[in-house]
Each structure stands twice: as C-alpha cells, then as structure tokens.
Design a protein around this motif. Structure first.
Motif, PDB file in Angstrom:
ATOM      1  N   ASN A  66       0.832  -1.210   0.000  1.00 45.67           N
ATOM      2  CA  ASN A  66       0.000   0.000   0.000  1.00 45.67           C
ATOM      3  C   ASN A  66       0.862   1.255   0.000  1.00 45.67           C
ATOM      4  OD1 ASN A  66      -2.411  -1.408  -0.082  1.00 45.67           O
ATOM      5  ND2 ASN A  66      -2.605  -1.481   2.135  1.00 45.67           N
ATOM      6  N   LEU A  67       1.958   1.214   0.733  1.00 50.24           N
ATOM      7  CA  LEU A  67       2.893   2.344   0.752  1.00 50.24           C
ATOM      8  C   LEU A  67       3.442   2.580  -0.649  1.00 50.24           C
ATOM      9  CD1 LEU A  67       4.705   4.496   2.071  1.00 50.24           C
ATOM     10  CD2 LEU A  67       6.322   2.642   2.602  1.00 50.24           C
ATOM     11  N   ALA A  68       3.792   1.520  -1.347  1.00 54.47           N
ATOM     12  CA  ALA A  68       4.343   1.649  -2.705  1.00 54.47           C
ATOM     13  C   ALA A  68       3.338   2.323  -3.635  1.00 54.47           C
ATOM     14  CB  ALA A  68       4.747   0.277  -3.236  1.00 54.47           C
ATOM     15  N   LYS A  69       2.075   1.961  -3.522  1.00 56.20           N
ATOM     16  CA  LYS A  69       1.033   2.599  -4.346  1.00 56.20           C
ATOM     17  C   LYS A  69       0.946   4.088  -4.021  1.00 56.20           C
ATOM     18  CE  LYS A  69      -1.856  -1.518  -4.692  1.00 56.20           C
ATOM     19  NZ  LYS A  69      -3.081  -2.156  -4.187  1.00 56.20           N
ATOM     20  N   PHE A  70       0.971   4.407  -2.723  1.00 52.40           N
ATOM     21  CA  PHE A  70       0.927   5.811  -2.294  1.00 52.40           C
ATOM     22  C   PHE A  70       2.121   6.584  -2.843  1.00 52.40           C
ATOM     23  CE2 PHE A  70       2.739   8.793   0.813  1.00 52.40           C
ATOM     24  CZ  PHE A  70       1.785   9.800   0.752  1.00 52.40           C
ATOM     25  N   LEU A  71       3.312   6.026  -2.711  1.00 51.23           N
ATOM     26  CA  LEU A  71       4.519   6.713  -3.181  1.00 51.23           C
ATOM     27  C   LEU A  71       4.453   6.971  -4.687  1.00 51.23           C
ATOM     28  CD1 LEU A  71       7.253   4.778  -1.156  1.00 51.23           C
ATOM     29  CD2 LEU A  71       6.473   7.128  -0.751  1.00 51.23           C
ATOM     30  N   GLU A  72       4.000   5.989  -5.443  1.00 54.06           N
ATOM     31  CA  GLU A  72       3.922   6.150  -6.898  1.00 54.06           C
ATOM     32  C   GLU A  72       2.954   7.271  -7.286  1.00 54.06           C
ATOM     33  OE1 GLU A  72       2.525   3.811 -10.952  1.00 54.06           O
ATOM     34  OE2 GLU A  72       2.634   2.674  -9.077  1.00 54.06           O
ATOM     35  N   LYS A  73       1.812   7.322  -6.623  1.00 56.85           N
ATOM     36  CA  LYS A  73       0.765   8.271  -7.015  1.00 56.85           C
ATOM     37  C   LYS A  73       0.921   9.654  -6.395  1.00 56.85           C
ATOM     38  CE  LYS A  73      -2.721   4.904  -8.055  1.00 56.85           C
ATOM     39  NZ  LYS A  73      -3.397   3.798  -7.554  1.00 56.85           N
ATOM     40  N   SER A  74       1.536   9.734  -5.210  1.00 64.97           N
ATOM     41  CA  SER A  74       1.444  10.973  -4.447  1.00 64.97           C
ATOM     42  C   SER A  74       2.760  11.652  -4.101  1.00 64.97           C
ATOM     43  CB  SER A  74       0.694  10.698  -3.133  1.00 64.97           C
ATOM     44  OG  SER A  74      -0.551  10.097  -3.393  1.00 64.97           O
ATOM     45  N   VAL A  75       3.887  11.008  -4.351  1.00 66.87           N
ATOM     46  CA  VAL A  75       5.163  11.562  -3.891  1.00 66.87           C
ATOM     47  C   VAL A  75       6.056  11.826  -5.096  1.00 66.87           C
ATOM     48  CG1 VAL A  75       7.195  11.138  -2.451  1.00 66.87           C
ATOM     49  CG2 VAL A  75       4.946  10.376  -1.673  1.00 66.87           C
ATOM     50  N   ASN A  76       6.678  13.000  -5.101  1.00 60.51           N
ATOM     51  CA  ASN A  76       7.504  13.388  -6.238  1.00 60.51           C
ATOM     52  C   ASN A  76       8.693  14.225  -5.770  1.00 60.51           C
ATOM     53  OD1 ASN A  76       8.055  13.410  -8.987  1.00 60.51           O
ATOM     54  ND2 ASN A  76       6.989  15.339  -9.297  1.00 60.51           N
ATOM     55  N   GLY A  77       9.868  13.932  -6.310  1.00 60.74           N
ATOM     56  CA  GLY A  77      11.032  14.766  -6.042  1.00 60.74           C
ATOM     57  C   GLY A  77      11.663  14.604  -4.677  1.00 60.74           C
ATOM     58  N   VAL A  78      11.628  13.389  -4.127  1.00 65.44           N
ATOM     59  CA  VAL A  78      12.231  13.143  -2.819  1.00 65.44           C
ATOM     60  C   VAL A  78      13.202  11.967  -2.893  1.00 65.44           C
ATOM     61  CG1 VAL A  78      10.194  14.020  -1.587  1.00 65.44           C
ATOM     62  CG2 VAL A  78      10.422  11.570  -1.976  1.00 65.44           C
ATOM     63  N   VAL A  79      13.981  11.804  -1.829  1.00 68.60           N
ATOM     64  CA  VAL A  79      14.837  10.632  -1.664  1.00 68.60           C
ATOM     65  C   VAL A  79      14.124   9.723  -0.674  1.00 68.60           C
ATOM     66  CG1 VAL A  79      17.083   9.763  -0.923  1.00 68.60           C
ATOM     67  CG2 VAL A  79      16.930  11.976  -2.099  1.00 68.60           C
ATOM     68  N   ILE A  80      13.941   8.470  -1.060  1.00 64.80           N
ATOM     69  CA  ILE A  80      13.191   7.516  -0.237  1.00 64.80           C
ATOM     70  C   ILE A  80      14.117   6.392   0.210  1.00 64.80           C
ATOM     71  CG2 ILE A  80      11.232   5.925  -0.159  1.00 64.80           C
ATOM     72  CD1 ILE A  80      10.129   7.531  -2.644  1.00 64.80           C
ATOM     73  N   SER A  81      14.256   6.229   1.531  1.00 64.24           N
ATOM     74  CA  SER A  81      14.961   5.048   2.040  1.00 64.24           C
ATOM     75  C   SER A  81      13.887   4.005   2.335  1.00 64.24           C
ATOM     76  CB  SER A  81      15.794   5.379   3.277  1.00 64.24           C
ATOM     77  OG  SER A  81      14.989   5.881   4.320  1.00 64.24           O
ATOM     78  N   THR A  82      14.189   2.760   2.025  1.00 62.14           N
ATOM     79  CA  THR A  82      13.189   1.701   2.134  1.00 62.14           C
ATOM     80  C   THR A  82      13.659   0.602   3.076  1.00 62.14           C
ATOM     81  OG1 THR A  82      14.109   0.409   0.297  1.00 62.14           O
ATOM     82  CG2 THR A  82      12.505   2.129  -0.264  1.00 62.14           C
ATOM     83  N   GLY A  83      12.722  -0.228   3.470  1.00 63.75           N
ATOM     84  CA  GLY A  83      13.065  -1.417   4.230  1.00 63.75           C
ATOM     85  C   GLY A  83      13.722  -2.428   3.313  1.00 63.75           C
ATOM     86  N   GLY A  84      14.393  -3.402   3.888  1.00 66.54           N
ATOM     87  CA  GLY A  84      15.156  -4.373   3.117  1.00 66.54           C
ATOM     88  C   GLY A  84      14.352  -5.194   2.129  1.00 66.54           C
ATOM     89  N   GLY A  85      13.057  -5.407   2.386  1.00 65.09           N
ATOM     90  CA  GLY A  85      12.226  -6.209   1.500  1.00 65.09           C
ATOM     91  C   GLY A  85      11.386  -5.401   0.527  1.00 65.09           C
ATOM     92  N   PHE A  86      11.519  -4.081   0.559  1.00 65.90           N
ATOM     93  CA  PHE A  86      10.688  -3.208  -0.280  1.00 65.90           C
ATOM     94  C   PHE A  86      10.918  -3.437  -1.769  1.00 65.90           C
ATOM     95  CE2 PHE A  86       9.334   0.850  -2.167  1.00 65.90           C
ATOM     96  CZ  PHE A  86       8.089   0.998  -1.569  1.00 65.90           C
ATOM     97  N   TYR A  87      12.083  -3.961  -2.130  1.00 66.06           N
ATOM     98  CA  TYR A  87      12.403  -4.199  -3.534  1.00 66.06           C
ATOM     99  C   TYR A  87      11.384  -5.117  -4.216  1.00 66.06           C
ATOM    100  CZ  TYR A  87      13.953  -8.938  -2.542  1.00 66.06           C
ATOM    101  OH  TYR A  87      13.986 -10.261  -2.183  1.00 66.06           O
ATOM    102  N   LYS A  88      10.615  -5.875  -3.436  1.00 64.23           N
ATOM    103  CA  LYS A  88       9.662  -6.837  -3.999  1.00 64.23           C
ATOM    104  C   LYS A  88       8.383  -6.187  -4.520  1.00 64.23           C
ATOM    105  CE  LYS A  88      11.020 -10.761  -1.125  1.00 64.23           C
ATOM    106  NZ  LYS A  88      10.545 -11.703  -0.107  1.00 64.23           N
ATOM    107  N   VAL A  89       8.119  -4.927  -4.167  1.00 68.61           N
ATOM    108  CA  VAL A  89       6.873  -4.318  -4.624  1.00 68.61           C
ATOM    109  C   VAL A  89       6.891  -4.233  -6.147  1.00 68.61           C
ATOM    110  CG1 VAL A  89       6.475  -3.064  -2.458  1.00 68.61           C
ATOM    111  CG2 VAL A  89       7.618  -1.903  -4.352  1.00 68.61           C
ATOM    112  N   LYS A  90       5.758  -4.516  -6.758  1.00 64.41           N
ATOM    113  CA  LYS A  90       5.679  -4.625  -8.215  1.00 64.41           C
ATOM    114  C   LYS A  90       5.913  -3.303  -8.946  1.00 64.41           C
ATOM    115  CE  LYS A  90       2.886  -8.795  -8.422  1.00 64.41           C
ATOM    116  NZ  LYS A  90       3.950  -9.580  -7.929  1.00 64.41           N
ATOM    117  N   ASN A  91       5.575  -2.192  -8.325  1.00 63.53           N
ATOM    118  CA  ASN A  91       5.674  -0.891  -8.991  1.00 63.53           C
ATOM    119  C   ASN A  91       6.937  -0.110  -8.620  1.00 63.53           C
ATOM    120  OD1 ASN A  91       4.739  -0.486  -6.340  1.00 63.53           O
ATOM    121  ND2 ASN A  91       3.688   1.396  -6.898  1.00 63.53           N
TER     122      ASN A  91
END
Length: 178
Positions: A66-91
């Motif tokens: 759900n966070l990945a969907k939010f980031l794709e649609k609503s966040v622009n122009g930032v640096v995002i640090s992710t959790g170790g397993g975040f790479y698995k999100v499809k988008n």
C-alpha cells in the motif's frame, strides 16, 4: 543539483545505511528525505518489530505494498529510504530511480555493531535476530536487488557523505546520457 528524477529510491539489505545516505543525499540535492519504514510505523501506529510480532510478516508486506502505491501516485522529487524487503513491490521502478546500496553481510553487521546505539539497531530489525538466517537472506536478496536497480553503489567502508557524492555524480552522468 536540480532534481530531475521523479524520486530516488534507496534499496538494499537492512542495516546497509539507506536512511543515513538518504538524509545526506537529500540535503545535497535540496529535497526532502522520507523513510518508508517510518511511514509504515505511522500508518500502523506501531513499531515494525511489533507489526511482525503481532500481525506477522504477511501483514507487514501488505502495508508495504500500500505504501508503494501511495509513493507512486502521491510523492515526487524526494529521496526515499526503504526497508530491506521493499524491492519486492511490483511498482518499484514506477516510483523513481532505484539505487542499490550494496555491501557484503559481514560489513553490514560490523557497521551496525560500530554504531553508538548498536543494541537498538539490532533489536529493531526482527530479521536480524538469527544471524545465520539473515546471512542466507542477504545472499538470496543480493541478486534480486541488483536486477531491480538502475544504479548499484558499493558502500563498504564509505561514509554516507562519500556514498551520496558518488550517487550525485552517477545521476548526473546518467542524466547527461539521457
């Protein structure tokens, strides 16, 4: 440097320094840094360790999706640090430019243990409670991180400042190439 990318997403194994690098990189670029794990904790109103203990990893991954969907649609122009397993999100690649902060497992553990708050850093990472299992997980994820990444940066024995400077240099080069 002027932001020319939708977002910069830092991926890599837990404890590699994604959050530290994100803060330095964001400052260099004149943008905000956001931490995916902090957003998950805010959404769930509990620490990640508690989410794993009380709700399980599957629920954590659902929130992450759900966070990945939010980031794709609503966040622009930032640096995002992710959790170790975040790479698995499809988008993932739709969110921005993906940078894999790479380090061998032993160097990551050295880095965490050298931190002034090492006990806290280890305690907040449930998947590091069994180092043999964590080492196998690191090995399993290494190739997957590399496949998802637009850029790979070796962070071993480098400060967050050195890593951020290298990222800026590579992004500038990549941008110039088109």
């Amino acid at each position: 440097m002027r932001q020319t990318y939708k977002n910069i997403i830092l991926i890599g194994f837990m404890g590699v320094g994604k959050g530290s690098v994100a803060r330095v990189l964001a400052r260099k670029m004149g943008v905000f840094a956001i931490d995916g794990d902090d957003l998950i904790e805010s959404f769930a109103n509990k620490k990640i360790k508690k989410i794993f203990e009380e709700d399980g990893e599957a629920e954590f991954r659902k929130i992450e999706k759900n966070l990945a969907k939010f980031l794709e649609k609503s966040v622009n122009g930032v640096v995002i640090s992710t959790g170790g397993g975040f790479y698995k999100v499809k988008n993932l690649n739709k969110i921005g430019t993906v940078i894999y902060l790479k380090s061998n497992f032993d160097k990551i553990i050295e880095r965490i243990k050298a931190a002034p708050n090492a006990d806290k850093k280890l305690a907040k990472r449930p998947l590091l409670s069994d180092l043999n299992r964590a080492k196998a997980l690191h090995k399993e994820r290494d190739e997957a991180y590399a496949k998802k990444a637009d850029l790979i940066i070796n962070v071993e024995d480098k400060t967050p400042q050195q890593v951020a400077a290298k990222i800026v240099k590579l992004l500038n080069r990549k941008h110039l190439k088109g």
